[in-house]
Write an enzyme that holds these catalytic residues in place. Sequence first.
Site, short mmCIF file in Angstrom:
data_model
loop_
_atom_site.label_atom_id
_atom_site.label_comp_id
_atom_site.label_asym_id
_atom_site.label_seq_id
_atom_site.Cartn_x
_atom_site.Cartn_y
_atom_site.Cartn_z
N TYR A 1 -16.35 2.96 8.38
CA TYR A 1 -14.56 2.44 8.69
C TYR A 1 -14.07 3.01 9.57
O TYR A 1 -13.06 2.43 10.50
CB TYR A 1 -14.15 3.18 7.17
N LYS B 1 -12.47 1.47 12.40
CA LYS B 1 -10.70 1.76 12.53
C LYS B 1 -10.42 2.00 13.53
O LYS B 1 -9.12 1.96 14.88
CB LYS B 1 -10.71 3.02 12.23
N VAL C 1 1.47 3.91 2.70
CA VAL C 1 2.65 3.83 3.59
C VAL C 1 3.87 2.69 3.38
O VAL C 1 4.35 3.16 4.07
CB VAL C 1 1.71 3.82 5.12
N THR D 1 -6.82 6.45 11.31
CA THR D 1 -7.31 7.36 10.52
C THR D 1 -8.19 8.74 11.54
O THR D 1 -9.11 8.78 12.69
CB THR D 1 -8.35 7.21 9.58
N GLY E 1 0.99 -1.41 -0.19
CA GLY E 1 0.24 0.25 0.00
C GLY E 1 0.90 0.93 -0.05
O GLY E 1 1.97 1.63 0.25
N ASP F 1 -2.24 -12.47 4.89
CA ASP F 1 -3.12 -12.36 5.18
C ASP F 1 -3.62 -11.58 6.72
O ASP F 1 -3.62 -13.40 7.29
CB ASP F 1 -4.34 -12.66 5.00
N ILE F 2 -3.29 -10.57 7.34
CA ILE F 2 -3.72 -10.12 8.93
C ILE F 2 -5.17 -10.87 9.52
O ILE F 2 -4.89 -11.13 10.46
CB ILE F 2 -3.51 -8.63 9.26
N TRP G 1 -5.07 12.33 4.89
CA TRP G 1 -4.58 12.73 3.94
C TRP G 1 -3.73 12.33 3.31
O TRP G 1 -3.43 13.23 2.62
CB TRP G 1 -5.29 14.01 3.53
N1 LIG Z 1 -3.96 6.96 2.61
C1 LIG Z 1 -4.48 7.81 4.41
O1 LIG Z 1 -5.23 8.74 3.04
C2 LIG Z 1 -5.06 7.44 4.71
C3 LIG Z 1 -5.75 8.81 6.00
C4 LIG Z 1 -5.64 8.18 7.03
C5 LIG Z 1 -5.26 7.36 8.14
N2 LIG Z 1 -4.55 6.59 7.24
C6 LIG Z 1 -4.10 4.32 7.04
O2 LIG Z 1 -2.55 4.74 7.01
C7 LIG Z 1 -2.80 3.38 6.83
C8 LIG Z 1 -2.26 3.20 5.29
O3 LIG Z 1 -3.21 3.32 4.90
P1 LIG Z 1 -2.40 2.91 3.51
O4 LIG Z 1 -3.21 4.25 2.92
O5 LIG Z 1 -1.29 2.48 2.80
O6 LIG Z 1 -3.16 2.43 2.77
P2 LIG Z 1 -3.01 1.48 1.22
O7 LIG Z 1 -2.23 1.76 0.15
O8 LIG Z 1 -4.84 1.05 0.68
O9 LIG Z 1 -3.53 -0.14 1.58
C9 LIG Z 1 -2.95 -0.72 1.81
C10 LIG Z 1 -2.94 -2.33 2.22
O10 LIG Z 1 -3.56 -3.30 2.66
C11 LIG Z 1 -3.48 -4.36 1.67
N3 LIG Z 1 -4.63 -5.12 2.88
C12 LIG Z 1 -6.11 -5.15 2.68
N4 LIG Z 1 -6.29 -6.24 3.92
C13 LIG Z 1 -5.74 -7.00 4.08
C14 LIG Z 1 -5.42 -8.31 5.10
N5 LIG Z 1 -6.79 -8.71 5.33
N6 LIG Z 1 -4.58 -8.39 5.05
C15 LIG Z 1 -3.13 -7.48 4.75
N7 LIG Z 1 -2.99 -7.10 3.71
C16 LIG Z 1 -4.14 -6.31 3.51
C17 LIG Z 1 -3.88 -3.50 1.07
O11 LIG Z 1 -3.64 -5.36 -0.05
P3 LIG Z 1 -4.84 -5.59 -1.62
O12 LIG Z 1 -4.69 -3.91 -2.22
O13 LIG Z 1 -4.70 -6.22 -2.34
O14 LIG Z 1 -6.26 -5.50 -0.40
C18 LIG Z 1 -3.06 -2.45 0.38
O15 LIG Z 1 -1.99 -3.04 0.05
C19 LIG Z 1 -4.27 2.51 6.98
O16 LIG Z 1 -4.17 1.94 9.01
C20 LIG Z 1 -5.19 3.48 7.36
O17 LIG Z 1 -6.05 3.58 8.16
C21 LIG Z 1 -4.50 6.69 5.92
#
Ligand SMILES: NC(=O)c1ccc[n+]([C@@H]2O[C@H](COP(=O)([O-])OP(=O)(O)OC[C@H]3O[C@@H](n4cnc5c(N)ncnc54)[C@H](OP(=O)(O)O)[C@@H]3O)[C@@H](O)[C@H]2O)c1
Length: 283
Positions: free
Chosen positions: A125, A129, A12, A99, A10, A35-36, A150
């Site tokens: 969501y 969370k 991050v 988040t 993902g 898979d967590i 964001w």
């Molecule tokens: N991006 C933002 O704007 C934002 C804002 C606030 C907080 N956050 C927090 O930051 C963290 C990282 O977010 P991100 O933006 O990096 O998310 P992301 O780009 O959507 O990446 C999430 C990753 O988690 C994987 N995933 C989903 N289900 C899974 C499972 N059961 N086991 C293992 N992996 C799994 C996904 O793989 P698949 O796609 O293959 O399922 C994806 O690669 C999260 O906790 C999120 O809540 C992000």
Amino acid sequence: MKILITGAAGLVGSHLAQRLAREQEVVALKHGDLDITDADAVRRRVAETIPELIVNCAVLQVDECEQKPAKAGAVNRDGPRYLAEAASAVGAEIIHFSTQYAFAGEPVGRAPYTIQDEPWPVNVYGKTKVDGEQAVPQACARSYIIRTSWVYGSGKNSFLCTVADDLRAGKRVRAIDDIRSSATYVEDLIDRTMEIHAKGRYGVYHVVNAGVCSYYEFALEAGRLRSIARDEIDRLIEVTHERDMKRIAARPRYTPLRCLLSEEIGLPPMRTWRDALAEFVRG
Ligand SMILES: NC(=O)c1ccc[n+]([C@@H]2O[C@H](COP(=O)([O-])OP(=O)(O)OC[C@H]3O[C@@H](n4cnc5c(N)ncnc54)[C@H](OP(=O)(O)O)[C@@H]3O)[C@@H](O)[C@H]2O)c1
């Protein structure tokens, strides 16, 4: 230090894995590797790896959570708990991201949210969370919960990540002007997260670039930084409102964050979203 990262494909997770691998031993596990939501697989993998630190970046995205609440609970609450239990069993610490969607986002213009504000999520969501951020420290006392908002950087197909390139390519974009939050450059999120970890004070942190903006203001600034003339920016950006986007899950309207714990442990304020965006856009 040996660090196990989950959700490593993902936004991050991929940036974190790349950055930390320069100086640490990193085991970066993508969804296909672990898979967590599979408790046995989590236990086995952590017991085999024996990391000193686990960083969970796996998440189910906002609209999919609304459509599949059971899966949302499994990924955003149960998976983090399994990871925290496994961390505890091998004596590791855990960092878990959460988040700004923990909060209701009302009223517009209110003071930035701190850890003293009561979580009040408005969608599945956010609810799952919040459950996850409570489950992790219950299972592993040596935990850091990092709420952010964001997040943008290279490599993801999301509005914040692609709008600067889209505008430069002359593509028209729709930008929402009635939702505001703290925007966060992924590299700054990683820097601050590792600074927090180095200080060793467990707790809940709010890690975001300073200031607040709407998607529209973010897009305007991205266009300006790409040296696009203002009348061309105005031609390319269609200003829109949340209700017109007809998104599946409700979004909180106003969720800037402020970090009381970072202030307490002496970390300086993070740079403004405009300065961070300038670095991202200029490469
Ligand atoms: N991006 C933002 O704007 C934002 C804002 C606030 C907080 N956050 C927090 O930051 C963290 C990282 O977010 P991100 O933006 O990096 O998310 P992301 O780009 O959507 O990446 C999430 C990753 O988690 C994987 N995933 C989903 N289900 C899974 C499972 N059961 N086991 C293992 N992996 C799994 C996904 O793989 P698949 O796609 O293959 O399922 C994806 O690669 C999260 O906790 C999120 O809540 C992000």
